[in-house]
Write a protein that holds these residues in place. Structure first.
Motif, mmCIF file in Angstrom:
data_model
loop_
_atom_site.group_PDB
_atom_site.id
_atom_site.type_symbol
_atom_site.label_atom_id
_atom_site.label_comp_id
_atom_site.label_asym_id
_atom_site.label_seq_id
_atom_site.Cartn_x
_atom_site.Cartn_y
_atom_site.Cartn_z
ATOM 1 N N ASN A 168 1.632 -6.326 -4.844
ATOM 2 C CA ASN A 168 2.562 -6.948 -3.723
ATOM 3 C C ASN A 168 2.536 -6.087 -2.689
ATOM 4 O O ASN A 168 3.139 -4.862 -2.854
ATOM 5 C CB ASN A 168 3.688 -7.803 -4.304
ATOM 6 C CG ASN A 168 3.435 -9.114 -4.884
ATOM 7 O OD1 ASN A 168 3.012 -10.026 -4.521
ATOM 8 N ND2 ASN A 168 3.801 -8.878 -6.325
ATOM 9 N N SER A 186 -4.667 -16.440 -6.640
ATOM 10 C CA SER A 186 -4.467 -14.948 -7.133
ATOM 11 C C SER A 186 -4.346 -14.061 -5.986
ATOM 12 O O SER A 186 -3.950 -13.130 -6.108
ATOM 13 C CB SER A 186 -5.943 -14.761 -7.773
ATOM 14 O OG SER A 186 -6.033 -15.317 -9.101
ATOM 15 N N PHE A 187 -4.556 -14.810 -4.747
ATOM 16 C CA PHE A 187 -4.160 -14.242 -3.523
ATOM 17 C C PHE A 187 -3.517 -14.847 -2.633
ATOM 18 O O PHE A 187 -3.643 -15.934 -2.324
ATOM 19 C CB PHE A 187 -5.645 -13.891 -2.749
ATOM 20 C CG PHE A 187 -5.600 -13.183 -1.502
ATOM 21 C CD1 PHE A 187 -5.198 -11.651 -1.390
ATOM 22 C CD2 PHE A 187 -5.754 -13.769 -0.314
ATOM 23 C CE1 PHE A 187 -4.865 -11.254 -0.260
ATOM 24 C CE2 PHE A 187 -5.494 -13.026 0.887
ATOM 25 C CZ PHE A 187 -5.208 -11.604 0.965
ATOM 26 N N PHE A 242 1.404 -9.739 1.441
ATOM 27 C CA PHE A 242 0.381 -10.242 0.514
ATOM 28 C C PHE A 242 0.460 -9.866 -0.844
ATOM 29 O O PHE A 242 1.289 -8.875 -1.279
ATOM 30 C CB PHE A 242 -0.988 -9.884 1.145
ATOM 31 C CG PHE A 242 -1.517 -8.560 0.637
ATOM 32 C CD1 PHE A 242 -2.128 -8.324 -0.576
ATOM 33 C CD2 PHE A 242 -1.274 -7.575 1.743
ATOM 34 C CE1 PHE A 242 -2.453 -6.853 -0.801
ATOM 35 C CE2 PHE A 242 -1.599 -6.263 1.356
ATOM 36 C CZ PHE A 242 -2.280 -5.675 0.191
ATOM 37 N N LYS A 253 -0.505 -7.728 -10.831
ATOM 38 C CA LYS A 253 -0.322 -8.152 -9.744
ATOM 39 C C LYS A 253 0.516 -7.245 -8.790
ATOM 40 O O LYS A 253 1.382 -6.631 -8.957
ATOM 41 C CB LYS A 253 0.445 -9.529 -9.592
ATOM 42 C CG LYS A 253 0.293 -10.440 -8.109
ATOM 43 C CD LYS A 253 1.021 -11.766 -8.262
ATOM 44 C CE LYS A 253 0.809 -12.074 -6.799
ATOM 45 N NZ LYS A 253 1.020 -13.708 -6.788
ATOM 46 N N LEU A 258 -1.932 -9.876 -4.431
ATOM 47 C CA LEU A 258 -3.322 -9.829 -5.266
ATOM 48 C C LEU A 258 -3.315 -9.724 -6.587
ATOM 49 O O LEU A 258 -2.745 -8.664 -7.322
ATOM 50 C CB LEU A 258 -4.149 -8.624 -4.549
ATOM 51 C CG LEU A 258 -5.582 -8.522 -5.102
ATOM 52 C CD1 LEU A 258 -6.577 -9.807 -5.000
ATOM 53 C CD2 LEU A 258 -6.182 -7.320 -4.549
ATOM 54 N N LYS A 259 -3.775 -10.797 -7.360
ATOM 55 C CA LYS A 259 -3.451 -10.662 -8.908
ATOM 56 C C LYS A 259 -5.139 -10.290 -9.450
ATOM 57 O O LYS A 259 -5.979 -11.166 -9.292
ATOM 58 C CB LYS A 259 -3.110 -11.913 -9.599
ATOM 59 C CG LYS A 259 -2.813 -11.983 -11.014
ATOM 60 C CD LYS A 259 -2.516 -13.492 -11.180
ATOM 61 C CE LYS A 259 -2.311 -13.578 -12.861
ATOM 62 N NZ LYS A 259 -1.873 -14.775 -13.403
#
Length: 339
Positions: free
Chosen positions: A317, A277-278, A307, A315, A309-310
Motif C-alpha cells: 500500500n 487485488s488492485f 493505491f 499486499k 496492490l495484492k
C-alpha cells in the motif's frame, strides 16, 4: 435499533464532553494516520470492516476473524527528519472468543542542536514516542452490531524529559449488509499520564469520531464520510493569510462562518475496486485544506491519493498526502498473510 443506539451515544458524547485539539494536549502522535490506506482516504477512516488489520488502530470494533494471522508494517517520512511507523497483528483464538489484536505506533523526531541560556552549543538531543496497544472486539449476539476496546501503554522521551501514560479507545460499528452500509462511532484516547514530564499533568488528545461508508450497487466503489473532533464544535483556525486589512493599516482575523466551521469536521474518501487485488484511493480533508490554504496559489492542501496492490499473500500500500507546497508526506505499507 443498533443505528438508533449509535446516534444516541453520539449526541450524548457531544453534549457532555469538551475536548482539545492541536497544541492543548500531550501525546499528539496518537492522532497520526497509521496506514497508507487510511491516509489515502483522507485520514481517520473508522468504517472499514474487512481483513485490513491496520483498522484496529482507529476503531477496535472493526477487529474481526478475517484479520486472523495478518501482519501489517507501515513506515513514513513526515516533515524534516521526523519518521514514524506502525505495526499491527491479529490472531483468532477461536470463533467464540473472536479476535485479538496487538499493535505499536512509533515516532522519532530526529536530532536537534542543544544550546544553553547564553546561546552556547551544548550537545545534540532527540525525541521519540511509542504506544503499545492491545485490542478486542465482540459481536453483540443476534445483531449486526460490533463493539470493541483497545488499551494503550504510552512512553514519551523529549530530550531529558520522560513521561508514561495509558489510554483506552472504545468503538462500535454496525454492518448493514443488505445495503452495504457501515456506521461507526469511536471515542479515542481516554486516559491519563502515569508520570509527567516536569510535574504538570497534561490532558490526552481525546477525540470523538463518527463515520459512514457504503459500497455502491452497480459501481465497484466504496465512499467514506468521517466526522472528526465531535467533542468540540469550534475547531476553526483563522488563517493569517486570510486576514482582513483596514484603511488604517491594521488587520483583523477573518471570521469563520458556521458552515466553514462545520465543514472542518468533515473528511471524505473513496476507494475504487475495494474487494479486488488492485485498489485506487482518493481522499479530501477539509480542515487541513482550510488551515494550510495559501491565497492566490493552488497548493491542493487536503488532497490525498494512494493505491493497494495484492500479490499472493503480500499486499503493498502507498499513499501521498498534500499539506503545503514545501511539505508533503508519503506512507508505505506491507501486509503479510501468515496463514
Amino acid at each position: 435499533m443498533p443505528k438508533k443506539l449509535l446516534l444516541f451515544l453520539l449526541f450524548s458524547f457531544c453534549t457532555v464532553v469538551y475536548g482539545q485539539i492541536g497544541g492543548k494536549s500531550t501525546y499528539q502522535f496518537l492522532n497520526l494516520v497509521t496506514s497508507p490506506r487510511q491516509a489515502a482516504l483522507g485520514g481517520k477512516s473508522i468504517t472499514i470492516y474487512d481483513n485490513d488489520v491496520n483498522q484496529a488502530h482507529f476503531n477496535p470494533a472493526t477487529i474481526n476473524p478475517e484479520m486472523d494471522n495478518q501482519l501489517a508494517l507501515n513506515y513514513g517520512s513526515y516533515f524534516g527528519e521526523v519518521t514514524y511507523g506502525t505495526a499491527s497483528y491479529a490472531y483468532t483464538y477461536d470463533r467464540h472468543l473472536q479476535t485479538f489484536q496487538v499493535g505499536v505506533n512509533y515516532v522519532n523526531y530526529g536530532k536537534f542542536d542543544g544550546y544553553d541560556e547564553n546561546g552556547t552549543a551544548t550537545s545534540q538531543f532527540t525525541g521519540n514516542e511509542v504506544a503499545l496497544s492491545f485490542g478486542y472486539s465482540y459481536n453483540v449476539p443476534y445483531t449486526d452490531l460490533h463493539i470493541g476496546a483497545s488499551g494503550k501503554l504510552i512512553s514519551s522521551t523529549l530530550e531529558n524529559y520522560n513521561s508514561i501514560g495509558g489510554a483506552v479507545d472504545i468503538g462500535a460499528v454496525y454492518i448493514d449488509e443488505p445495503n452495504d452500509v457501515n456506521w461507526a462511532l469511536v471515542v479515542r484516547n481516554i486516559g491519563t499520564q502515569f508520570t509527567t514530564y516536569s510535574g504538570t499533568n497534561e490532558k490526552l488528545p481525546l477525540e470523538i469520531l463518527a463515520g459512514v461508508s457504503q459500497e455502491l450497487e452497480n459501481v465497484p466503489l466504496r465512499w467514506h464520510l468521517t466526522l472528526e473532533n465531535l467533542q468540540q464544535w469550534n475547531i476553526s483556525f483563522s488563517n493569517p493569510n486570510q486576514a482582513e486589512n483596514s484603511l488604517d493599516g491594521s488587520s483583523s482575523d477573518k471570521k469563520v462562518s458556521f458552515l466553514g466551521n462545520a465543514m472542518r469536521h468533515v473528511i471524505i474518501g473513496a476507494e475504487l475496486f475495494p474487494k479486488k487485488s488492485f485498489n485506487i484511493r482518493l481522499g479530501y480533508n477539509f480542515r487541513r485544506a482550510e488551515e494550510l490554504l495559501i491565497l492566490e496559489q493552488r497548493n491542493f492542501s487536503g488532497i490525498s491519493i494512494g493505491f493497494g496492490l495484492k500479490i499472493n499473500k503480500l499486499k503493498f500500500n502507498y499513499s501521498y498526502s498534500r499539506y503545503t507546497l514545501a511539505a508533503n508526506t508519503s506512507l508505505f505499507g506491507l501486509t503479510v498473510n501468515l496463514q
